[in-house]
Design an enzyme around this catalytic site. Sequence first.
Site, short mmCIF file in Angstrom:
data_model
loop_
_atom_site.label_atom_id
_atom_site.label_comp_id
_atom_site.label_asym_id
_atom_site.label_seq_id
_atom_site.Cartn_x
_atom_site.Cartn_y
_atom_site.Cartn_z
N LYS A 211 46.08 -7.04 50.43
CA LYS A 211 46.96 -6.35 49.48
C LYS A 211 48.19 -7.19 49.25
O LYS A 211 48.68 -7.88 50.15
CB LYS A 211 47.39 -4.98 50.03
N GLU A 260 61.01 6.89 48.61
CA GLU A 260 60.50 6.41 49.90
C GLU A 260 61.58 6.29 50.96
O GLU A 260 62.57 5.58 50.77
CB GLU A 260 59.80 5.05 49.72
N GLU A 304 44.44 1.66 49.77
CA GLU A 304 45.80 1.12 49.75
C GLU A 304 46.72 1.95 50.65
O GLU A 304 47.53 1.42 51.42
CB GLU A 304 46.33 1.12 48.31
N GLU A 439 51.38 1.35 35.35
CA GLU A 439 52.04 2.00 36.49
C GLU A 439 53.49 1.55 36.59
O GLU A 439 54.40 2.36 36.85
CB GLU A 439 51.30 1.68 37.79
#
Length: 455
Positions: A211, A260, A304, A439
């Site tokens: 990733k 986050e 992910e 996105e």
Amino acid sequence: MKTPDFSSLVALFQEARRLAEMNQRPIVAVSSSPAPTLDPLRLYTAHRQGFFWCSRQPDLTLFGLGCEWQAEASGSQRMVEINRQWTTLCADALIEGPNPPLLLGGMRFDEQQPTAPHWTAFADASFHLAHWLVSEDAGGRWLRCQRRVEPGSDPVALAHDSLAAYQQLVRALPSLVSTPGVIERNALPASQWQAKVDNALHAIDGGELSKVVLARHVEYQLDAAFDSGAVMLRLHEQRSQSHLFAVHRGDSCFMGATPERLLSSQDGCLSTHALAGSTRRGLTPDEDQALGERLLADKKERLEHHLVVQTIAQGLNALVTDLQAAAHPCLLKLPTVQHLSTPMKARLKEEYSLLDGIQALHPTPAVGGLPRTTALDFIRRNEGFDRGWYAAPVGWLDSQGNGDFLVALRSALLTPKHCHLFAGCGIVQGSRSSDEYQETEIKLASIGRALRLAK
């Protein structure tokens, strides 16, 4: 509220000077009192300086003005060095009232990346002890005066100086309320950014990476400066489950509304959550629910997300006991996007600090990639810009080991005649470059809406 008492401040600073002379080093002195009429958000929007913070679960709002002491550090162990400086300063802190000294700041995403001109005011790691700090939580509103008292300091002069700074804190200031016009917009064309995603997918298919997170940088040249206070008010109105922050350095302001939390600590209990995998919000409740259910069932997004959960657990493993993670992710719904989220908790071992945890976790796979070193190298070679403090930890810590750090996403850097926006997404096997570009558009919209940028 009543003006802080002059004689009480003098007495506090006298005792701090006595301790400083006895120990032959500076002493932090803190006086705190209830401040029911002081609203941190209103004060920030008036001053448009210092540090502003508004976190959720638990709810806490902070506004710090004036720099009484600063800690800076560079290199790979910068947070360890900040912790050393802070711990040394607070070893014999003199605390009057229920609130300990509290430090505010953050750090760059990658200390090895050359610093772009617009990020020069923001050091590798930089934390300030605010002279006056207003806080609001479930226990009410509090005002803290925080001073670094040297051997030989004049307590009367310190008290006069603090009261003068307090008058500046509560003084009403005119609002700018300006929405600048855009002179020019600069951003990498969609096709060129998507080619970078294709390069990442090629590296993933070749086994170099599992990733990597690639971000976009959009720069606006403006005809006037932004009113960061007005922007923060709009972010506050639309914040949903987001956490808000604004960090000023000189005439630059880094601010955002991030979903986050990197890591928080309260009485030795650590809290975090893995956040990876996202989709847009629906236009109707039924569409929104269908999109959320599709996200929960999406193998690519779940993979992910699992990588982030696994890596956070591995990063904290040596520092904690009783690490617990939810068995399945849930949906975190924000105004323009919804994410997969897995809450995680642990108990910090006594020999470690919150900043040790920050050092161990940053950058998580949600903002860097896996393997970490290879992903960071790929970002340096391919992303094409300096992230600065974007996607890095921003937060606070106190002298008792408590603190809270966010990952500075959905953010913008405001300078007098420019605005820099940032957004990224995770690339894994099965990603499609066109979908990833869309996105980032959705994520850019969350901060762009508050900025009201008009071409």
